[in-house]
Scaffold this motif. Sequence first.
Motif, short mmCIF file in Angstrom:
data_model
loop_
_atom_site.label_atom_id
_atom_site.label_comp_id
_atom_site.label_asym_id
_atom_site.label_seq_id
_atom_site.Cartn_x
_atom_site.Cartn_y
_atom_site.Cartn_z
N MET A 18 -7.90 7.99 -36.71
CA MET A 18 -7.21 8.56 -37.84
C MET A 18 -6.14 7.60 -38.35
O MET A 18 -5.91 7.52 -39.55
N LYS A 19 -5.50 6.88 -37.44
CA LYS A 19 -4.47 5.93 -37.84
C LYS A 19 -5.04 4.89 -38.80
O LYS A 19 -4.42 4.58 -39.82
N SER A 21 -4.89 19.07 -38.83
CA SER A 21 -5.66 18.84 -37.62
C SER A 21 -5.44 19.96 -36.61
O SER A 21 -4.37 20.57 -36.57
N TYR A 54 -5.58 19.10 -33.57
CA TYR A 54 -5.00 18.31 -32.49
C TYR A 54 -3.56 17.93 -32.85
O TYR A 54 -3.20 17.88 -34.01
N GLU A 92 -2.33 13.43 -29.71
CA GLU A 92 -3.71 13.47 -29.24
C GLU A 92 -4.64 12.59 -30.07
O GLU A 92 -5.65 12.12 -29.57
N VAL A 93 -4.29 12.38 -31.32
CA VAL A 93 -5.12 11.53 -32.19
C VAL A 93 -4.47 10.17 -32.44
O VAL A 93 -4.90 9.42 -33.30
N SER A 94 -3.42 9.85 -31.67
CA SER A 94 -2.70 8.57 -31.78
C SER A 94 -2.26 8.29 -33.21
O SER A 94 -2.50 7.23 -33.77
N LEU A 95 -1.58 9.28 -33.80
CA LEU A 95 -1.11 9.15 -35.17
C LEU A 95 0.41 9.18 -35.20
O LEU A 95 1.02 10.22 -35.00
#
Length: 83
Positions: free
Chosen positions: A1-2, A21, A23, A27-30
């Motif tokens: 996502m990033k 999201s 998440y 959790e999604v490294s954002l």
Amino acid sequence: MKQLVEGFRAAHQVGRVLVCSGYTPEEVSLPLELVDDFLAKPFSGDVLAQRIWQLLVPAPLAAEQELALRPVHSAKPLPPGEI
């Protein structure tokens, strides 16, 4: 996502980014500094519409629009000579 957000920012410098999201951002490294707003699921359509409005309409204009949408009877009467 990033990578998606970074690619969008590179192509559209003035674009706004709202991430929805189920998440957490972790959790999604954002990193949250990459986005304008993050909306966790579940949410209602009204909440989504409000968040989009807040992103697209500058705050002073949003306040003016809110005033313009109020019923006429709630407005203060104009002083004589200002009609």
